[in-house]
Design an enzyme around this catalytic site. Structure first.
Site, PDB file in Angstrom:
ATOM      1  N   THR A  61      -3.286   5.721 -22.056  1.00 54.44           N
ATOM      2  CA  THR A  61      -3.137   4.407 -21.439  1.00 54.44           C
ATOM      3  C   THR A  61      -1.710   3.961 -21.745  1.00 54.44           C
ATOM      4  OG1 THR A  61      -4.009   3.382 -23.432  1.00 54.44           O
ATOM      5  CG2 THR A  61      -5.549   3.688 -21.599  1.00 54.44           C
ATOM      6  N   TYR A  79       0.858  -1.192   0.000  1.00 51.82           N
ATOM      7  CA  TYR A  79       0.000   0.000   0.000  1.00 51.82           C
ATOM      8  C   TYR A  79       0.882   1.226   0.000  1.00 51.82           C
ATOM      9  CZ  TYR A  79      -4.964  -0.934   0.265  1.00 51.82           C
ATOM     10  OH  TYR A  79      -6.252  -1.238  -0.069  1.00 51.82           O
ATOM     11  N   ASP A  95      -6.283  13.245 -25.230  1.00 49.79           N
ATOM     12  CA  ASP A  95      -6.181  11.834 -24.828  1.00 49.79           C
ATOM     13  C   ASP A  95      -5.479  11.093 -25.965  1.00 49.79           C
ATOM     14  OD1 ASP A  95      -6.596   9.147 -24.426  1.00 49.79           O
ATOM     15  OD2 ASP A  95      -8.728   9.329 -23.934  1.00 49.79           O
ATOM     16  N   GLU A 152      -0.482   4.873  -0.556  1.00 53.24           N
ATOM     17  CA  GLU A 152      -1.222   6.113  -0.840  1.00 53.24           C
ATOM     18  C   GLU A 152      -0.300   7.310  -0.689  1.00 53.24           C
ATOM     19  OE1 GLU A 152      -2.911   3.660   0.742  1.00 53.24           O
ATOM     20  OE2 GLU A 152      -5.083   3.994   0.586  1.00 53.24           O
TER      21      GLU A 152
END
Ligand code: DSN
Length: 414
Positions: free
Chosen positions: A224, A52, A198, A54
């Site tokens: 992406t 984790y 994009d 964050e």
């Protein structure tokens, strides 16, 4: 394949083996798909999935982030180098959350946005009513012109003057032509909009410097990492220094929680691969193959939207050959070519039927195919249409397609 998976979960191991077989045996022509490297897959399957983290490197809400910090810092640095960008956020889980990040960094729910209509080649996240972008914002759309099937930037300017959007969105999932970034920049400046581009589909061509880059022109560029870039599934935001704070804050804690550190490490690997000279060769071959395929299909009487392509994809209007897009997708699947049905501009068929198919060359180029193979594929497509009700002829074509694929082994050591 890993013996661990076979032992622990033979059912899922069988699914993975079957999918590997499908990817090997079929000719993959979905324009948004590619075959990533073993190094990328190793990073995706690494222990970084356990962590984790964050926050951002150096400013995390969890201890033990020293190594994942290194991975994220490398990914950001490499992304900036690859695209000549000032700053990068490599945490978006997908193109969709990359776009959500960019939109909400600059616009409030209810604000007006202006993007290319999905049915004219745009993208779901550019304001389609069923998507967050259409649900949260007042979405308006521009379209391509009848006849040229390309964007008329004077008309786009008129539309932007009328709508006065907060966000002007460029980019597409099925537009085979080069964008005029300068025109979009000037339109955004004139109407006081933020220009978001994009580049998910063309990112690998931009990285390989075989296609113009939107980075110098747009306020924010999203992408992406798994299409022409050939990396892991995931998203990316590039921006100028002045916008970084807003972008970072919106991605986390605004939209996402814990970043996928294994995917971020794999993005770093992808960007490193894209920085190598061989990647520029690959990008050039993707373009050359799209041109070769377009020329071969046109010679056989297929109709291409806008008459051809400047990038990695082409849209075939199947109606003149007596088929819907759905028919063509099924027919091609029958002979071992995977693609997707796609609306063509001003399509009279529903999105579940459509009049076209979208074909892309990135995946087959990764397998090593070139212009000769593109001509063979056009030949198989043409003969399949002619023999669509002849099962024996379709069997022969399927065998030819399979033989073609086997000459270019995919993941041969698995
Ligand atoms: N679904 C992708 C494509 O096929 O173009 C875009 O997100």
């Amino acid at each position: 394949m890993s013996e661990f998976l076979k032992r622990v979960d033979p059912e899922i191991a069988a699914v993975v083996a079957a999918e590997l077989g499908r990817q090997r045996d079929q000719l993959e022509m979905i324009a948004s798909e590619n075959f990533t490297s073993r190094a990328v897959m190793e990073a995706v399957g690494s222990v970084l999935t356990n962590k984790y983290a964050e926050g951002y490197p150096g400013k995390r809400y969890y201890g033990g982030c020293v190594h994942v910090d290194d991975a994220e810092t490398l990914a950001k640095r490499r992304a900036c180098e690859l695209f000549d960008a000032e700053r990068a956020n490599v945490q978006p889980h997908s193109g969709s959350t990359a776009n959500m990040t960019a939109y909400l960094a600059f616009a409030k729910p209810g604000d007006k946005i202006l993007g290319l209509s999905l049915s004219h080649g745009g993208h779901l996240t550019h304001g389609h009513p069923v998507n967050f972008s259409g649900l949260m914002f007042e979405a308006h759309h521009y379209e391509v012109e009848q006849g040229s099937e390309t964007i008329d930037y004077d008309k786009l300017r008129d539309k932007a003057r009328e709508v006065k959007p907060r966000l002007l969105i460029g980019g597409a999932s099925a537009y085979p032509r080069t964008w005029d970034y300068e025109a979009m920049r000037s339109i955004a400046d004139e109407v006081g909009a933020v220009f978001i581009f994009d580049m998910a589909h063309i990112a690998g061509l931009v990285a390989g410097k075989v296609h113009p880059s939107p980075v110098p022109h747009a306020d924010v560029v999203t992408s992406t990492t798994h299409k022409t870039l050939r990396g892991p599934r995931g998203g990316l935001v590039l921006c100028r220094q002045e916008h970084l704070k807003a972008v970072n804050k919106m991605n986390f804690p605004g939209i996402q929680g814990g970043p996928l550190m294994h995917a971020i490490a794999a993005k770093a690997v992808c960007f490193l691969e894209c920085l190598q000279p061989e990647f520029a060769d690959y990008a050039q071959k993707v373009l050359d193959n799209a041109q070769a395929l377009a020329a071969a299909l046109l010679a056989k009487g297929f109709r291409l939207v806008s008459g051809g392509t400047d990038n990695h994809l082409l849209l075939v209007n199947c109606k003149p050959r007596g088929l819907t897009g759905k028919d063509m997708e099924e027919l091609l699947e029958r002979v071992g070519i995977t693609c997707n049905k796609n609306t063509v501009p001003f399509d009279e068929e529903s999105p579940f039927v459509t009049s076209g198919v979208r074909l892309g060359t990135p995946a087959l180029t990764t397998r090593g195919m070139g212009a000769v193979e593109m001509e063979q594929i056009a030949e198989i497509m043409d003969r399949a249409v002619a023999a669509k009700d002849d099962e024996a002829a379709l069997d022969t074509l399927a065998a030819e397609a399979q033989e073609l694929g086997r000459a270019f082994p995919l993941y041969p050591d698995d």
